[in-house]
Scaffold this active site. Structure first.
Site, mmCIF file in Angstrom:
data_model
loop_
_atom_site.group_PDB
_atom_site.id
_atom_site.type_symbol
_atom_site.label_atom_id
_atom_site.label_comp_id
_atom_site.label_asym_id
_atom_site.label_seq_id
_atom_site.Cartn_x
_atom_site.Cartn_y
_atom_site.Cartn_z
ATOM 1 N N TYR A 161 0.830 -1.200 0.000
ATOM 2 C CA TYR A 161 0.000 0.000 0.000
ATOM 3 C C TYR A 161 0.867 1.253 0.000
ATOM 4 O O TYR A 161 2.048 1.218 0.343
ATOM 5 C CB TYR A 161 -0.978 0.007 1.186
ATOM 6 N N CYS A 162 0.242 2.349 -0.404
ATOM 7 C CA CYS A 162 0.846 3.680 -0.329
ATOM 8 C C CYS A 162 -0.294 4.632 0.049
ATOM 9 O O CYS A 162 -1.211 4.217 0.752
ATOM 10 C CB CYS A 162 1.536 4.047 -1.648
ATOM 11 N N SER A 163 -0.255 5.854 -0.416
ATOM 12 C CA SER A 163 -1.332 6.795 -0.093
ATOM 13 C C SER A 163 -2.649 6.394 -0.751
ATOM 14 O O SER A 163 -3.677 6.301 -0.097
ATOM 15 C CB SER A 163 -0.954 8.209 -0.525
#
Length: 164
Positions: free
Chosen positions: A96-98
């Protein structure tokens, strides 16, 4: 003539602006890594031994991250460190990231390394917190603060205190 130029500029701006997270992911991602929803991850997080990899930058991870997530970064992602830490290439991995753009790129790197069970968290940590799921700071205490990446992307973060 001036009114015409303004009208053209307005049409140009509104036609390229993303109206939803779906629009952002459609624009920037190739869908090479399958998505997992935040609800699906929440449901399996307690039961399964899924590896959570955070593909953001160190300052973002320090502000908050998902519980038990391992920082792998984006700019300084290290294939060697990943292979040392996670030798089982069949174990489920969620990156995941933003929002899910950088995490797709890291997921592609993992695929090239031979990892077979990778998913990209749809909407990333923003969608996670928008669903009121907990995030944790650098001392592993629950927090309401999330690094919003930048002003442009921060509009997708609704249920957290934004830090830049």
């Amino acid at each position: 003539m001036k009114l015409f130029k303004i009208l053209i500029l307005f049409i140009s701006i509104t036609s390229t602006a993303q109206k939803s997270v779906q629009d952002v992911l459609e624009k920037y991602n190739s869908h090479s890594i399958p998505y997992i929803s935040v609800e699906q991850l929440k449901a399996i997080q307690q039961k399964d031994s899924v590896i959570l990899l955070d593909a953001r930058e160190p300052e973002e991870f320090q502000v908050s991250h998902l519980k038990n997530a391992k920082y792998v970064g984006f700019k300084n992602f290290s294939s060697e460190e990943i292979q040392q830490q996670f030798p089982d290439k069949n174990q489920p991995i969620v990156v995941y990231c933003s929002l899910g753009v950088r995490s797709e790129k890291i997921g592609e790197k993992l695929q090239k390394l031979g990892y077979k069970n990778i998913q990209n968290l749809y909407g990333g940590i923003f969608e996670w917190t928008n669903n009121y799921y907990p995030v944790y700071n650098s001392t592993n205490k629950e927090t309401d603060t999330v690094h919003a990446f930048n002003k442009k992307w921060s509009k997708w973060l609704k249920n957290a205190e934004k830090v830049y």
